[in-house]
Scaffold this motif. Structure first.
Motif, PDB file in Angstrom:
ATOM      1  N   GLY A  91       0.774  -1.233   0.000  1.00 26.15           N
ATOM      2  CA  GLY A  91       0.000   0.000   0.000  1.00 26.15           C
ATOM      3  C   GLY A  91       0.803   1.280   0.000  1.00 26.15           C
ATOM      4  O   GLY A  91       0.209   2.373   0.002  1.00 26.15           O
ATOM      5  N   ALA A  92       2.136   1.197  -0.044  1.00 28.52           N
ATOM      6  CA  ALA A  92       2.935   2.423  -0.008  1.00 28.52           C
ATOM      7  C   ALA A  92       2.704   3.275  -1.254  1.00 28.52           C
ATOM      8  O   ALA A  92       2.599   4.506  -1.172  1.00 28.52           O
ATOM      9  CB  ALA A  92       4.415   2.074   0.135  1.00 28.52           C
ATOM     10  N   GLY A  93       2.618   2.637  -2.417  1.00 23.03           N
ATOM     11  CA  GLY A  93       2.361   3.386  -3.643  1.00 23.03           C
ATOM     12  C   GLY A  93       1.003   4.053  -3.643  1.00 23.03           C
ATOM     13  O   GLY A  93       0.852   5.197  -4.104  1.00 23.03           O
ATOM     14  N   ASP A  94      -0.009   3.363  -3.119  1.00 21.36           N
ATOM     15  CA  ASP A  94      -1.348   3.951  -3.029  1.00 21.36           C
ATOM     16  C   ASP A  94      -1.343   5.165  -2.098  1.00 21.36           C
ATOM     17  O   ASP A  94      -2.014   6.160  -2.365  1.00 21.36           O
ATOM     18  CB  ASP A  94      -2.352   2.920  -2.515  1.00 21.36           C
ATOM     19  CG  ASP A  94      -2.373   1.661  -3.353  1.00 21.36           C
ATOM     20  OD1 ASP A  94      -2.096   1.744  -4.561  1.00 21.36           O
ATOM     21  OD2 ASP A  94      -2.650   0.582  -2.792  1.00 21.36           O
ATOM     22  N   ALA A  95      -0.592   5.059  -0.997  1.00 21.94           N
ATOM     23  CA  ALA A  95      -0.488   6.186  -0.065  1.00 21.94           C
ATOM     24  C   ALA A  95       0.166   7.380  -0.741  1.00 21.94           C
ATOM     25  O   ALA A  95      -0.240   8.530  -0.533  1.00 21.94           O
ATOM     26  CB  ALA A  95       0.301   5.762   1.173  1.00 21.94           C
ATOM     27  N   TYR A  96       1.194   7.112  -1.545  1.00 24.65           N
ATOM     28  CA  TYR A  96       1.866   8.183  -2.299  1.00 24.65           C
ATOM     29  C   TYR A  96       0.863   8.866  -3.218  1.00 24.65           C
ATOM     30  O   TYR A  96       0.753  10.105  -3.230  1.00 24.65           O
ATOM     31  CB  TYR A  96       3.010   7.568  -3.108  1.00 24.65           C
ATOM     32  CG  TYR A  96       3.886   8.563  -3.848  1.00 24.65           C
ATOM     33  CD1 TYR A  96       3.397   9.293  -4.940  1.00 24.65           C
ATOM     34  CD2 TYR A  96       5.205   8.758  -3.483  1.00 24.65           C
ATOM     35  CE1 TYR A  96       4.194  10.191  -5.632  1.00 24.65           C
ATOM     36  CE2 TYR A  96       6.017   9.665  -4.156  1.00 24.65           C
ATOM     37  CZ  TYR A  96       5.504  10.377  -5.241  1.00 24.65           C
ATOM     38  OH  TYR A  96       6.309  11.261  -5.911  1.00 24.65           O
ATOM     39  N   VAL A  97       0.127   8.076  -3.990  1.00 23.62           N
ATOM     40  CA  VAL A  97      -0.834   8.635  -4.945  1.00 23.62           C
ATOM     41  C   VAL A  97      -1.877   9.475  -4.224  1.00 23.62           C
ATOM     42  O   VAL A  97      -2.210  10.592  -4.652  1.00 23.62           O
ATOM     43  CB  VAL A  97      -1.501   7.507  -5.751  1.00 23.62           C
ATOM     44  CG1 VAL A  97      -2.665   8.045  -6.589  1.00 23.62           C
ATOM     45  CG2 VAL A  97      -0.475   6.816  -6.652  1.00 23.62           C
ATOM     46  N   ALA A  98      -2.408   8.965  -3.114  1.00 27.78           N
ATOM     47  CA  ALA A  98      -3.453   9.688  -2.386  1.00 27.78           C
ATOM     48  C   ALA A  98      -2.952  11.037  -1.891  1.00 27.78           C
ATOM     49  O   ALA A  98      -3.637  12.062  -2.041  1.00 27.78           O
ATOM     50  CB  ALA A  98      -3.949   8.840  -1.216  1.00 27.78           C
ATOM     51  N   ALA A  99      -1.764  11.056  -1.295  1.00 27.00           N
ATOM     52  CA  ALA A  99      -1.236  12.313  -0.764  1.00 27.00           C
ATOM     53  C   ALA A  99      -0.907  13.284  -1.894  1.00 27.00           C
ATOM     54  O   ALA A  99      -1.132  14.499  -1.776  1.00 27.00           O
ATOM     55  CB  ALA A  99      -0.002  12.043   0.088  1.00 27.00           C
ATOM     56  N   PHE A 100      -0.359  12.770  -2.985  1.00 24.73           N
ATOM     57  CA  PHE A 100      -0.079  13.625  -4.147  1.00 24.73           C
ATOM     58  C   PHE A 100      -1.369  14.291  -4.618  1.00 24.73           C
ATOM     59  O   PHE A 100      -1.417  15.516  -4.814  1.00 24.73           O
ATOM     60  CB  PHE A 100       0.528  12.770  -5.258  1.00 24.73           C
ATOM     61  CG  PHE A 100       1.027  13.539  -6.446  1.00 24.73           C
ATOM     62  CD1 PHE A 100       0.138  14.091  -7.371  1.00 24.73           C
ATOM     63  CD2 PHE A 100       2.384  13.706  -6.660  1.00 24.73           C
ATOM     64  CE1 PHE A 100       0.589  14.800  -8.473  1.00 24.73           C
ATOM     65  CE2 PHE A 100       2.852  14.419  -7.763  1.00 24.73           C
ATOM     66  CZ  PHE A 100       1.952  14.966  -8.678  1.00 24.73           C
ATOM     67  N   LEU A 101      -2.422  13.498  -4.815  1.00 25.89           N
ATOM     68  CA  LEU A 101      -3.679  14.045  -5.309  1.00 25.89           C
ATOM     69  C   LEU A 101      -4.295  15.022  -4.317  1.00 25.89           C
ATOM     70  O   LEU A 101      -4.799  16.085  -4.711  1.00 25.89           O
ATOM     71  CB  LEU A 101      -4.662  12.912  -5.607  1.00 25.89           C
ATOM     72  CG  LEU A 101      -4.284  11.959  -6.741  1.00 25.89           C
ATOM     73  CD1 LEU A 101      -5.347  10.865  -6.876  1.00 25.89           C
ATOM     74  CD2 LEU A 101      -4.104  12.699  -8.059  1.00 25.89           C
ATOM     75  N   ALA A 102      -4.271  14.667  -3.037  1.00 31.43           N
ATOM     76  CA  ALA A 102      -4.882  15.537  -2.030  1.00 31.43           C
ATOM     77  C   ALA A 102      -4.202  16.905  -1.991  1.00 31.43           C
ATOM     78  O   ALA A 102      -4.871  17.947  -1.957  1.00 31.43           O
ATOM     79  CB  ALA A 102      -4.815  14.871  -0.653  1.00 31.43           C
ATOM     80  N   ARG A 103      -2.885  16.915  -2.031  1.00 31.52           N
ATOM     81  CA  ARG A 103      -2.179  18.191  -1.978  1.00 31.52           C
ATOM     82  C   ARG A 103      -2.332  18.961  -3.295  1.00 31.52           C
ATOM     83  O   ARG A 103      -2.473  20.179  -3.294  1.00 31.52           O
ATOM     84  CB  ARG A 103      -0.700  17.949  -1.662  1.00 31.52           C
ATOM     85  CG  ARG A 103      -0.461  17.351  -0.299  1.00 31.52           C
ATOM     86  CD  ARG A 103      -0.939  18.289   0.826  1.00 31.52           C
ATOM     87  NE  ARG A 103      -0.099  19.471   0.909  1.00 31.52           N
ATOM     88  CZ  ARG A 103      -0.560  20.721   0.925  1.00 31.52           C
ATOM     89  NH1 ARG A 103      -1.873  20.958   0.843  1.00 31.52           N
ATOM     90  NH2 ARG A 103       0.272  21.737   1.020  1.00 31.52           N
ATOM     91  N   TRP A 104      -2.293  18.242  -4.417  1.00 34.08           N
ATOM     92  CA  TRP A 104      -2.472  18.913  -5.710  1.00 34.08           C
ATOM     93  C   TRP A 104      -3.865  19.533  -5.809  1.00 34.08           C
ATOM     94  O   TRP A 104      -4.009  20.674  -6.284  1.00 34.08           O
ATOM     95  CB  TRP A 104      -2.247  17.909  -6.840  1.00 34.08           C
ATOM     96  CG  TRP A 104      -2.421  18.481  -8.208  1.00 34.08           C
ATOM     97  CD1 TRP A 104      -1.610  19.391  -8.842  1.00 34.08           C
ATOM     98  CD2 TRP A 104      -3.493  18.185  -9.117  1.00 34.08           C
ATOM     99  NE1 TRP A 104      -2.111  19.672 -10.093  1.00 34.08           N
ATOM    100  CE2 TRP A 104      -3.258  18.948 -10.285  1.00 34.08           C
ATOM    101  CE3 TRP A 104      -4.599  17.348  -9.066  1.00 34.08           C
ATOM    102  CZ2 TRP A 104      -4.104  18.892 -11.390  1.00 34.08           C
ATOM    103  CZ3 TRP A 104      -5.447  17.296 -10.166  1.00 34.08           C
ATOM    104  CH2 TRP A 104      -5.199  18.063 -11.302  1.00 34.08           C
ATOM    105  N   LEU A 105      -4.870  18.835  -5.344  1.00 32.33           N
ATOM    106  CA  LEU A 105      -6.222  19.384  -5.344  1.00 32.33           C
ATOM    107  C   LEU A 105      -6.363  20.547  -4.371  1.00 32.33           C
ATOM    108  O   LEU A 105      -7.248  21.397  -4.533  1.00 32.33           O
ATOM    109  CB  LEU A 105      -7.242  18.295  -5.025  1.00 32.33           C
ATOM    110  CG  LEU A 105      -7.463  17.273  -6.142  1.00 32.33           C
ATOM    111  CD1 LEU A 105      -8.254  16.069  -5.630  1.00 32.33           C
ATOM    112  CD2 LEU A 105      -8.166  17.897  -7.340  1.00 32.33           C
ATOM    113  N   ASP A 106      -5.485  20.595  -3.375  1.00 30.25           N
ATOM    114  CA  ASP A 106      -5.441  21.740  -2.464  1.00 30.25           C
ATOM    115  C   ASP A 106      -4.773  22.954  -3.097  1.00 30.25           C
ATOM    116  O   ASP A 106      -4.774  24.045  -2.511  1.00 30.25           O
ATOM    117  CB  ASP A 106      -4.695  21.382  -1.176  1.00 30.25           C
ATOM    118  CG  ASP A 106      -5.603  20.705  -0.153  1.00 30.25           C
ATOM    119  OD1 ASP A 106      -6.833  20.830  -0.280  1.00 30.25           O
ATOM    120  OD2 ASP A 106      -5.074  20.067   0.775  1.00 30.25           O
TER     121      ASP A 106
END
Length: 305
Positions: free
Chosen positions: A242-257
């Motif tokens: 799940g490390a890659g999924d965590a990376y993707v989620a945080a990337f998207l969350a911050r980019w959407l911010d």
């Protein structure tokens, strides 16, 4: 749910059985004693949806599951988390995998996708959530490729994770060409694939995930930027699930911010490292508060050299 979601994930939920083994080469032993075997709701789409949820985003999932114990486990978790879940049931059942994990966190995954190739479902599975979503993340489930034209027609930004694409398998090309943000593993990636994605698709950014070697942020017309992997001393690596999924989620969350590409990649790096510090799949993903604190520390460290 009112007002729609920030991120709608299409496809990619299942149940993981985690077996902690002494090593990946087990020899000829018939029986190997292991730690307690655990089961978790997991897989890539769920990891992205849950990661975004814990980072303060409104996130939901649209998927095909089974009328089985695993499907019930997924429905129950989303009900408990108060996360939107759009689903249809398929007689083949819910996807699952058995993951062997070593003491240092290395893993091998035995994936049972279950659903037949060429599966088509009623697009009303994703259209209600997509109509009000800010962003759509499309997992590389075969049925989910048919959500891509709807996301484009709706004017939504799109991301996808191609995982271990070799740059040649046609299966991945629809996803690679349709996404604004493409995540892909470095493991099997030829040198010219990133350029192919930019040339033939609509990507604004391609992020190559390289595990312990960090990640590489590619932007159109610019040299790639390396983001080294991060070590969190108080959270040594115990499980890379799940490390890659965590990376993707945080990337998207911050980019959407509204942050820039590089800062989004830094957030992903922190979240991926955090995920490696807990056993199991998506059992302890980083929260918005912890990510903010860790990001501030990383920024100070960069300033001081």
């Amino acid at each position: 749910m009112t007002g729609g979601v920030d991120v709608l994930v299409v496809g990619g939920a299942g149940v993981d059985t985690i077996v902690r083994v002494p090593g990946l080469t087990l020899g000829a032993r018939e029986t190997v004693w292991v730690e307690p075997i655990e089961m978790y709701v997991g897989h890539t789409g769920h990891g992205v949806a849950l990661g975004c949820h814990l980072l303060g985003m409104q996130a939901g999932l649209a998927d095909v599951i089974g009328e089985d114990d695993e499907g019930f486990r997924i429905r129950q978790l989303y009900w408990e988390l108060e996360m939107p879940l759009y689903f249809v049931e398929h007689p083949a059942g819910t996807r699952r995998s058995v993951n062997l994990v070593t003491p240092d966190g290395e893993r091998r995954s035995f994936y049972d996708g279950r659903h037949p190739a060429g599966l088509r479902v009623d697009p009303d599975l994703w259209r209600p959530g997509m109509a009000e979503a800010r962003h759509v993340h499309v997992s590389i489930m075969d049925f989910a490729r048919h959500a891509l034209p709807d996301a484009l027609a709706a004017g939504r930004t799109i991301s996808t994770d191609l995982h271990c694409w070799d740059g040649k398998d046609d299966y991945h090309r629809d996803f690679a060409k349709s996404a604004d943000i493409v995540f892909v593993s470095a493991r099997a990636l030829p040198d010219d694939t990133v350029n192919w994605i930019f040339k033939h698709g609509r990507a604004q950014a391609v992020v190559v995930l390289a595990g312990a070697a960090g990640s590489y942020l590619h932007l159109q017309g610019q040299p790639p930027r390396h983001i080294p992997a991060l070590k969190i001393p108080e959270r040594p690596v115990v499980d890379t699930n799940g490390a890659g999924d965590a990376y993707v989620a945080a990337f998207l969350a911050r980019w959407l911010d509204g942050v820039g590409w590089y800062d989004a990649a830094l957030a992903g790096t922190i979240a991926g490292a955090w995920a490696c510090g807990s056993a199991g799949t998506h059992t302890d993903l980083i929260t918005a508060e912890e990510l903010a604190a860790r990001s501030a520390v990383s920024a100070r460290n960069e300033e001081t050299g």
